[in-house]
Design a protein around this motif. Structure first.
Motif, PDB file in Angstrom:
ATOM      1  N   TYR A  34       0.820  -1.203   0.000  1.00 26.56           N
ATOM      2  CA  TYR A  34       0.000   0.000   0.000  1.00 26.56           C
ATOM      3  C   TYR A  34       0.860   1.262   0.000  1.00 26.56           C
ATOM      4  N   LEU A  35       0.419   2.237  -0.769  1.00 31.99           N
ATOM      5  CA  LEU A  35       1.064   3.542  -0.778  1.00 31.99           C
ATOM      6  C   LEU A  35       0.398   4.385   0.306  1.00 31.99           C
ATOM      7  N   GLU A  36       1.051   4.485   1.443  1.00 27.59           N
ATOM      8  CA  GLU A  36       0.432   5.130   2.604  1.00 27.59           C
ATOM      9  C   GLU A  36       0.815   6.597   2.748  1.00 27.59           C
ATOM     10  N   LYS A  37       1.871   6.995   2.076  1.00 30.25           N
ATOM     11  CA  LYS A  37       2.277   8.403   2.123  1.00 30.25           C
ATOM     12  C   LYS A  37       2.845   8.807   0.776  1.00 30.25           C
ATOM     13  N   LYS A  38       2.960  10.095   0.552  1.00 28.74           N
ATOM     14  CA  LYS A  38       3.401  10.615  -0.740  1.00 28.74           C
ATOM     15  C   LYS A  38       4.759  10.058  -1.130  1.00 28.74           C
ATOM     16  N   GLU A  39       5.627   9.862  -0.140  1.00 28.17           N
ATOM     17  CA  GLU A  39       6.977   9.375  -0.416  1.00 28.17           C
ATOM     18  C   GLU A  39       6.970   7.975  -1.024  1.00 28.17           C
ATOM     19  N   ASP A  40       5.961   7.165  -0.691  1.00 25.31           N
ATOM     20  CA  ASP A  40       5.874   5.809  -1.253  1.00 25.31           C
ATOM     21  C   ASP A  40       5.665   5.870  -2.764  1.00 25.31           C
ATOM     22  N   LEU A  41       4.812   6.781  -3.203  1.00 27.04           N
ATOM     23  CA  LEU A  41       4.582   6.945  -4.638  1.00 27.04           C
ATOM     24  C   LEU A  41       5.806   7.551  -5.316  1.00 27.04           C
ATOM     25  N   THR A  42       6.411   8.549  -4.664  1.00 32.78           N
ATOM     26  CA  THR A  42       7.595   9.201  -5.228  1.00 32.78           C
ATOM     27  C   THR A  42       8.728   8.208  -5.445  1.00 32.78           C
ATOM     28  N   LYS A  43       8.914   7.299  -4.512  1.00 29.02           N
ATOM     29  CA  LYS A  43       9.978   6.303  -4.623  1.00 29.02           C
ATOM     30  C   LYS A  43       9.790   5.432  -5.864  1.00 29.02           C
ATOM     31  N   LEU A  44       8.547   4.980  -6.108  1.00 25.88           N
ATOM     32  CA  LEU A  44       8.270   4.158  -7.285  1.00 25.88           C
ATOM     33  C   LEU A  44       8.481   4.953  -8.573  1.00 25.88           C
ATOM     34  N   GLN A  45       8.123   6.228  -8.529  1.00 22.13           N
ATOM     35  CA  GLN A  45       8.308   7.070  -9.712  1.00 22.13           C
ATOM     36  C   GLN A  45       9.780   7.282 -10.015  1.00 22.13           C
ATOM     37  N   GLN A  46      10.572   7.483  -8.971  1.00 20.38           N
ATOM     38  CA  GLN A  46      11.984   7.799  -9.164  1.00 20.38           C
ATOM     39  C   GLN A  46      12.833   6.579  -9.502  1.00 20.38           C
ATOM     40  N   LEU A  51       5.928   3.321 -15.451  1.00 20.28           N
ATOM     41  CA  LEU A  51       6.195   3.780 -16.813  1.00 20.28           C
ATOM     42  C   LEU A  51       5.563   5.134 -17.092  1.00 20.28           C
ATOM     43  N   PHE A  52       4.338   5.329 -16.633  1.00 21.47           N
ATOM     44  CA  PHE A  52       3.639   6.595 -16.853  1.00 21.47           C
ATOM     45  C   PHE A  52       3.473   7.394 -15.560  1.00 21.47           C
ATOM     46  N   GLN A  53       4.294   7.060 -14.565  1.00 21.72           N
ATOM     47  CA  GLN A  53       4.345   7.806 -13.309  1.00 21.72           C
ATOM     48  C   GLN A  53       3.074   7.716 -12.488  1.00 21.72           C
ATOM     49  N   GLN A  54       2.318   6.621 -12.647  1.00 21.08           N
ATOM     50  CA  GLN A  54       1.078   6.484 -11.884  1.00 21.08           C
ATOM     51  C   GLN A  54       0.779   5.016 -11.600  1.00 21.08           C
ATOM     52  N   VAL A  55      -0.010   4.802 -10.583  1.00 20.85           N
ATOM     53  CA  VAL A  55      -0.478   3.457 -10.226  1.00 20.85           C
ATOM     54  C   VAL A  55      -1.917   3.315 -10.713  1.00 20.85           C
ATOM     55  N   PRO A  56      -2.414   2.064 -10.812  1.00 23.36           N
ATOM     56  CA  PRO A  56      -1.892   0.820 -10.248  1.00 23.36           C
ATOM     57  C   PRO A  56      -0.685   0.276 -11.017  1.00 23.36           C
ATOM     58  N   MET A  57       0.111  -0.510 -10.278  1.00 16.90           N
ATOM     59  CA  MET A  57       1.228  -1.240 -10.853  1.00 16.90           C
ATOM     60  C   MET A  57       1.239  -2.635 -10.248  1.00 16.90           C
ATOM     61  N   VAL A  58       1.452  -3.629 -11.100  1.00 16.97           N
ATOM     62  CA  VAL A  58       1.488  -5.016 -10.645  1.00 16.97           C
ATOM     63  C   VAL A  58       2.800  -5.654 -11.095  1.00 16.97           C
ATOM     64  N   GLU A  59       3.512  -6.205 -10.125  1.00 14.54           N
ATOM     65  CA  GLU A  59       4.711  -6.990 -10.434  1.00 14.54           C
ATOM     66  C   GLU A  59       4.272  -8.437 -10.646  1.00 14.54           C
ATOM     67  N   ILE A  60       4.508  -8.945 -11.850  1.00 12.59           N
ATOM     68  CA  ILE A  60       4.078 -10.299 -12.183  1.00 12.59           C
ATOM     69  C   ILE A  60       4.959 -10.843 -13.306  1.00 12.59           C
ATOM     70  N   ASP A  61       5.400 -12.074 -13.146  1.00  8.89           N
ATOM     71  CA  ASP A  61       6.200 -12.755 -14.176  1.00  8.89           C
ATOM     72  C   ASP A  61       7.402 -11.924 -14.618  1.00  8.89           C
ATOM     73  N   GLY A  62       8.060 -11.277 -13.664  1.00  6.23           N
ATOM     74  CA  GLY A  62       9.254 -10.506 -13.974  1.00  6.23           C
ATOM     75  C   GLY A  62       8.995  -9.150 -14.599  1.00  6.23           C
ATOM     76  N   MET A  63       7.732  -8.753 -14.712  1.00  6.37           N
ATOM     77  CA  MET A  63       7.370  -7.455 -15.306  1.00  6.37           C
ATOM     78  C   MET A  63       6.770  -6.532 -14.255  1.00  6.37           C
ATOM     79  N   LYS A  64       6.845  -5.254 -14.546  1.00  7.65           N
ATOM     80  CA  LYS A  64       6.149  -4.253 -13.750  1.00  7.65           C
ATOM     81  C   LYS A  64       5.103  -3.616 -14.661  1.00  7.65           C
ATOM     82  N   LEU A  65       3.881  -4.155 -14.597  1.00  8.88           N
ATOM     83  CA  LEU A  65       2.819  -3.740 -15.495  1.00  8.88           C
ATOM     84  C   LEU A  65       2.041  -2.565 -14.915  1.00  8.88           C
ATOM     85  N   VAL A  66       1.741  -1.588 -15.773  1.00  8.81           N
ATOM     86  CA  VAL A  66       0.878  -0.467 -15.389  1.00  8.81           C
ATOM     87  C   VAL A  66      -0.242  -0.361 -16.414  1.00  8.81           C
ATOM     88  N   GLN A  67      -1.194   0.503 -16.124  1.00  9.81           N
ATOM     89  CA  GLN A  67      -2.418   0.712 -16.904  1.00  9.81           C
ATOM     90  C   GLN A  67      -3.409  -0.428 -16.634  1.00  9.81           C
TER      91      GLN A  67
END
Length: 280
Positions: A34-46, A51-67
């Motif tokens: 869970y992204l509980e604070k702004k820094e959690d989202l910033t870390k994933l972005q940085q 890919l498009f700087q937004q969630v949801p994001m799912v890690e599955i089968d070695g990929m980080k899928l968004v959209q």
């Protein structure tokens, strides 16, 4: 990391909810970060995870899928919830796109300003009962099966189930004029309840019946509307959660399955009988 899919989102339903439901329907255990604070989202972005700087994001089968749609398409394909051929997939896509339109209306209702809330609610209920649900009632009637597409559970069934549960939170009897959708709902919901779903406080109440007072009763009043779907069932043990309030309907139901249980499921309707019966 473990082999389980890992979901990155806020601790709420939002755009991750259809993905949770698909994984649950497929019987796949997953983890949530869970992204509980702004820094959690910033870390994933940085760190390049988004890919498009937004969630949801799912890690599955070695990929980080968004959209959301891309993630849902992948999961549905991987776990055989996307039809058996190109034609079925096209139907599933068409139905799901329509569901997304209704889903957006339902999700945005709680965010409306106080002076717009009543107007939004009226428009939302009007479109649900006069545009969207009549479509799926017609689909079930013309298809004549227990599922929206083909003869097995698909992404379309799972996501319509989610949307109906959401709509019932606003109007518990919203399916009152749609007898085929009522039966379909019972059939699909019971299949879904056989899956393990990781509960949290924001997960739909239907997945944690012991913790909710929401109305989830089914009331099928017209016996002649029932056999269309029930006739496709093979003789087998099947439990249905059904509220029936006429004797003719109960007799119809009991001729269709070997073991049919009528259970009082939540409150909201007043069935004349709650019984257990076996087909003659």
């Amino acid at each position: 990391m473990s082999g389980k899919p890992k979901l990155h989102y806020f601790n709420g339903r939002g755009r991750m909810e259809p993905i949770r439901w698909l994984l649950a329907a497929a019987g796949v255990e997953f983890e949530e970060s869970y992204l509980e604070k702004k820094e959690d989202l910033t870390k994933l972005q940085q760190d390049g995870s988004l890919l498009f700087q937004q969630v949801p994001m799912v890690e599955i089968d070695g990929m980080k899928l968004v959209q959301t749609r891309a993630i849902a398409n992948y999961i549905a394909t991987k776990y055989n919830l996307y039809g058996k051929d190109l034609k079925e997939r096209a139907l599933i896509d068409m139905y799901v796109e329509g569901m997304f339109d209704l889903n957006e209306l339902l999700k945005s209702c709680v965010f409306q300003p106080a002076d717009k809330k009543e107007q939004h609610f009226t428009n939302m209920m009007d479109k649900a009962t006069n545009r969207y649900f009549p479509v799926f009632e017609k689909v079930l009637k013309e298809h004549g099966k227990d599922f929206l597409v083909g003869n097995q559970l698909s992404r379309a069934d799972v996501q319509l189930l989610e949307i109906i549960l959401m709509a019932e939170e606003f109007k518990p009897d919203i399916l009152a004029k749609f007898p085929l959708l009522q039966f379909w709902f019972c059939f699909v919901e019971l299949q879904s309840k056989n899956k393990q779903y990781p509960h949290n406080k924001e997960i739909p109440a239907a997945w944690q019946p012991e913790k909710t007072t929401n109305t989830r009763g089914r009331c099928i009043q017209n016996a002649e509307n029932f056999p269309l779907l029930s006739s496709t069932l093979k003789p087998q043990k099947v439990n249905f959660i059904v509220f029936a309030d006429n004797e003719k309907l109960m007799k119809t139901l009991k001729t269709k399955v070997l073991d049919l249980s009528f259970l009082s499921y939540r409150t909201g309707f007043s069935p004349l009988q709650t019984l257990q019966g076996k087909a003659a």
